[in-house]
Motif scaffolding. Structure first.
Motif, mmCIF file in Angstrom:
data_model
loop_
_atom_site.group_PDB
_atom_site.id
_atom_site.type_symbol
_atom_site.label_atom_id
_atom_site.label_comp_id
_atom_site.label_asym_id
_atom_site.label_seq_id
_atom_site.Cartn_x
_atom_site.Cartn_y
_atom_site.Cartn_z
ATOM 1 N N PRO A 89 0.817 -1.220 -0.026
ATOM 2 C CA PRO A 89 0.055 0.005 0.106
ATOM 3 C C PRO A 89 0.682 1.055 0.122
ATOM 4 C CG PRO A 89 0.205 -0.837 2.275
ATOM 5 C CD PRO A 89 1.206 -1.693 1.511
ATOM 6 N N ARG A 90 -0.047 2.327 -0.470
ATOM 7 C CA ARG A 90 0.992 3.775 -0.228
ATOM 8 C C ARG A 90 0.078 4.652 -0.313
ATOM 9 N NH1 ARG A 90 5.845 5.508 -1.689
ATOM 10 N NH2 ARG A 90 6.246 3.530 -2.711
ATOM 11 N N ILE A 91 0.013 5.840 0.416
ATOM 12 C CA ILE A 91 -0.781 6.987 0.415
ATOM 13 C C ILE A 91 0.006 8.248 0.779
ATOM 14 C CG2 ILE A 91 -1.335 6.585 3.113
ATOM 15 C CD1 ILE A 91 -4.156 7.502 2.462
ATOM 16 N N GLY A 92 -0.432 9.230 0.029
ATOM 17 C CA GLY A 92 0.306 10.460 0.455
ATOM 18 C C GLY A 92 -0.493 11.756 -0.004
ATOM 19 N N ALA A 93 -0.071 12.826 0.256
ATOM 20 C CA ALA A 93 -0.414 14.195 0.122
ATOM 21 C C ALA A 93 0.351 15.317 -0.167
ATOM 22 C CB ALA A 93 -1.590 14.462 1.268
ATOM 23 N N LYS A 94 0.158 15.946 -1.180
ATOM 24 C CA LYS A 94 1.074 16.968 -1.374
ATOM 25 C C LYS A 94 0.396 18.524 -1.350
ATOM 26 C CE LYS A 94 2.544 19.879 -4.934
ATOM 27 N NZ LYS A 94 1.734 20.786 -5.868
ATOM 28 N N VAL A 95 1.106 19.456 -0.964
ATOM 29 C CA VAL A 95 0.482 20.874 -1.132
ATOM 30 C C VAL A 95 1.443 22.027 -1.433
ATOM 31 C CG1 VAL A 95 0.942 21.269 1.253
ATOM 32 C CG2 VAL A 95 -0.838 22.543 0.442
ATOM 33 N N MET A 104 5.256 17.242 0.621
ATOM 34 C CA MET A 104 4.549 16.092 0.645
ATOM 35 C C MET A 104 4.571 15.149 1.853
ATOM 36 S SD MET A 104 5.004 13.050 -2.140
ATOM 37 C CE MET A 104 6.323 12.223 -1.209
ATOM 38 N N VAL A 105 3.770 14.372 2.402
ATOM 39 C CA VAL A 105 3.852 13.714 3.504
ATOM 40 C C VAL A 105 3.203 12.275 2.937
ATOM 41 C CG1 VAL A 105 3.787 15.065 5.284
ATOM 42 C CG2 VAL A 105 1.581 14.248 4.262
ATOM 43 N N ASP A 106 3.847 11.002 3.177
ATOM 44 C CA ASP A 106 3.364 9.977 2.581
ATOM 45 C C ASP A 106 3.644 8.776 3.644
ATOM 46 O OD1 ASP A 106 6.169 10.129 1.814
ATOM 47 O OD2 ASP A 106 5.712 8.024 1.130
ATOM 48 N N TYR A 107 2.977 7.636 3.462
ATOM 49 C CA TYR A 107 3.112 6.562 4.112
ATOM 50 C C TYR A 107 3.308 5.367 3.271
ATOM 51 C CZ TYR A 107 2.148 1.836 6.380
ATOM 52 O OH TYR A 107 2.129 0.529 6.684
ATOM 53 N N SER A 108 4.181 4.551 3.521
ATOM 54 C CA SER A 108 4.588 3.389 2.496
ATOM 55 C C SER A 108 5.042 2.209 3.297
ATOM 56 C CB SER A 108 5.554 3.794 1.440
ATOM 57 O OG SER A 108 6.727 4.178 1.818
ATOM 58 N N GLN A 109 5.249 1.307 2.686
ATOM 59 C CA GLN A 109 6.056 -0.144 2.990
ATOM 60 C C GLN A 109 7.003 -0.445 2.331
ATOM 61 O OE1 GLN A 109 3.018 -2.989 3.533
ATOM 62 N NE2 GLN A 109 2.011 -1.957 5.210
ATOM 63 N N ASN A 135 6.990 2.951 6.953
ATOM 64 C CA ASN A 135 7.609 4.261 6.535
ATOM 65 C C ASN A 135 6.903 5.551 6.626
ATOM 66 O OD1 ASN A 135 10.580 5.008 5.481
ATOM 67 N ND2 ASN A 135 9.423 6.322 4.339
ATOM 68 N N TYR A 136 7.155 6.675 7.247
ATOM 69 C CA TYR A 136 6.663 7.949 7.482
ATOM 70 C C TYR A 136 7.574 8.795 6.941
ATOM 71 C CZ TYR A 136 3.756 4.649 10.442
ATOM 72 O OH TYR A 136 3.089 3.594 11.142
ATOM 73 N N ALA A 137 6.912 9.701 5.954
ATOM 74 C CA ALA A 137 8.052 10.478 5.441
ATOM 75 C C ALA A 137 7.361 11.973 5.093
ATOM 76 C CB ALA A 137 8.420 9.858 3.988
ATOM 77 N N ALA A 138 8.504 12.873 4.981
ATOM 78 C CA ALA A 138 7.941 14.181 4.907
ATOM 79 C C ALA A 138 9.118 14.836 3.868
ATOM 80 C CB ALA A 138 7.765 15.169 5.937
ATOM 81 N N THR A 139 8.695 15.457 2.749
ATOM 82 C CA THR A 139 9.579 15.871 1.693
ATOM 83 C C THR A 139 9.213 17.199 1.025
ATOM 84 O OG1 THR A 139 9.996 13.512 1.017
ATOM 85 C CG2 THR A 139 10.744 15.088 -0.640
ATOM 86 N N CYS A 140 10.243 18.261 0.927
ATOM 87 C CA CYS A 140 9.644 19.289 0.587
ATOM 88 C C CYS A 140 10.428 19.809 -0.627
ATOM 89 C CB CYS A 140 9.637 20.391 1.522
ATOM 90 S SG CYS A 140 8.566 20.244 2.931
ATOM 91 N N SER A 141 10.228 20.748 -1.423
ATOM 92 C CA SER A 141 11.097 21.185 -2.452
ATOM 93 C C SER A 141 10.979 22.741 -2.885
ATOM 94 C CB SER A 141 10.752 20.341 -4.032
ATOM 95 O OG SER A 141 9.717 20.754 -4.621
#
Length: 405
Positions: A89-95, A104-109, A135-141
């Motif tokens: 599974p994977r779920i994420g959101a970007k703003v 962006m924040v997302d959850y993955s395995q 895996n819990y991540a936060a990524t910016c650009s």
């Protein structure tokens, strides 16, 4: 060339990498890789976007001609299943935080493995192994104008939990006895990268590095017929990786894309498991006098190369196809051999802010033999089991939903 139409294809470009990649990646990933790392949502041009997807992978790996320690036939069966089906599974959101800054924040395995051969001649090595991760991540650009396009700088952090168990045969006489190791650990990682984009022609080139995740607090229990014992694991790390992705419009309504990825799987050789409290006697390492068992992987580095074509038929329908090759991480011990995979998918956009995706992949896991492999430290893995395997099939199906505003 119709640049306006190519600009409209940028959405299909995101689709082709995210959708087909969702099905393809787990179908051919080596080592303990399942979902891996994916930050493509960060590039979506919408001020806000969210997506959820799930992939079901069906590897049909079969062991044959299996023998136990010293090449002995234990009478438990010479064939066994070499892999179990699994979900990714994977779920994420970007703003868009402000103009030019996206997060962006997302959850993955990203990591996992499940093998359950049961009671076979190789049961001294493995009856069942199941490894999972969260895996819990936060990524910016931050992006800025550069020539005809935009230069984007990428950075982020992620927190990772890795856990699982392994069961194996520890005695045949006078009665059959099994042992079980349960372990868990966690750690932090970071990523950094750069990308260059020319939206008018759907061009994007990105290079992203994901750091190692140090697992220096591995702990759990060893359960035998005598009862549970507290244990801990030798310090190790989940691997770092580097991935280069390219895409570009090549004609009105058409997009070409590809990627090259390296994963430092050679970090994972053999992880020693020792009793709690044994630190006062000796350090925990493979071959240590206090070692009670070990998790042997003996991997080499992984390489994955892929390429494909995407096409936008109209405002509602897009499709893409991709061919990938993954260099196996096993080299004489284990069954992670080279894999070739072919995938395809479609995306339906009933409204401009909604996209529904469906993709599938089929691949071939190449044949090989698992036996004794001696590591750089002189440790020999594979002394407890040997087996062959042929060219086996792997298939995957993936579905996803994307909503943006």
């Amino acid at each position: 060339m119709n640049f306006l139409r190519l600009k409209a294809l940028l959405g299909a470009g995101c689709f082709s990498l995210a959708l087909v990649g969702a099905a393809m990646h787990p179908a051919h990933a080596g080592g303990l890789e399942r979902g891996g790392y994916d930050i493509d949502l960060l590039f979506d041009p919408a001020p806000f976007a969210t997506e959820a997807e799930a992939t079901f992978v069906m590897p049909d790996r079969k062991y044959k001609n299996a023998l136990g320690p010293g090449g002995l036939n234990l009478g438990l069966g010479s064939t066994a299943d070499g892999a179990e089906d699994y979900w990714v599974p994977r779920i994420g959101a970007k703003v868009q935080v402000v103009q030019g800054v996206d997060c962006m924040v997302d959850y993955s395995q990203p990591w996992g493995a499940h093998v359950a051969p049961g009671m076979w001649n190789g049961a001294v090595s493995n009856i069942e192994t199941d490894i999972k991760s969260d895996n819990y991540a936060a990524t910016c650009s931050y992006k800025m104008d550069a020539g005809k396009g935009q230069l984007r700088f990428i950075g982020g952090v992620f927190y990772q939990e890795v856990y699982g168990f392994k069961e194996s045969l520890i005695a045949l006489m006078p009665v059959v006895a099994t042992g079980r190791v349960d372990l868990s650990s966690s750690g932090w990682g970071w990523r950094a990268g750069v990308a260059y984009e020319i939206p008018e022609i759907a061009l994007r080139a990105s290079l992203v590095y994901n750091s190692q995740v140090k697992l220096d607090n591995i702990s759990g229990t060893l359960t035998t017929p005598r009862g549970p014992t507290g244990i801990y694991g030798e310090n190790t790390s989940m691997p770092d990786s580097v991935e280069l992705k390219l895409q570009s419009g090549i004609a009105p309504g058409w997009l070409a894309f590809g990627s090259i990825k390296w994963v430092n799987w050679s970090l994972l050789q053999s992880v020693a498991i020792c009793p709690q409290g044994s630190q006062i006697i000796a350090a925990c390492f493979t071959g240590s006098p206090v070692e009670v068992t070990s998790l042997d992987l003996m991997y080499r580095d992984g390489w994955t190369v892929s390429g494909g074509i995407g096409h936008k038929f109209n405002d509602q329908w897009s499709a893409a196809g991709q061919l990938s090759w993954d260099r196996g991480t096993s080299h004489g011990y284990g069954s992670q051999t080279d894999t070739w995979a072919l995938g395809g998918g479609v995306a339906y956009t009933p409204k401009p802010n909604i996209e529904v995706r469906l993709a599938g992949a089929i691949g071939v896991m190449t044949s090989g033999h698992s036996g004794i492999v001696v590591g750089e430290n002189g440790y020999a893995a594979g002394t407890d089991a040997s087996y062959d395997f042929g060219n086996d099939l792997v298939t995957a199906i993936s579905g996803g939903l994307k909503i943006k505003f």
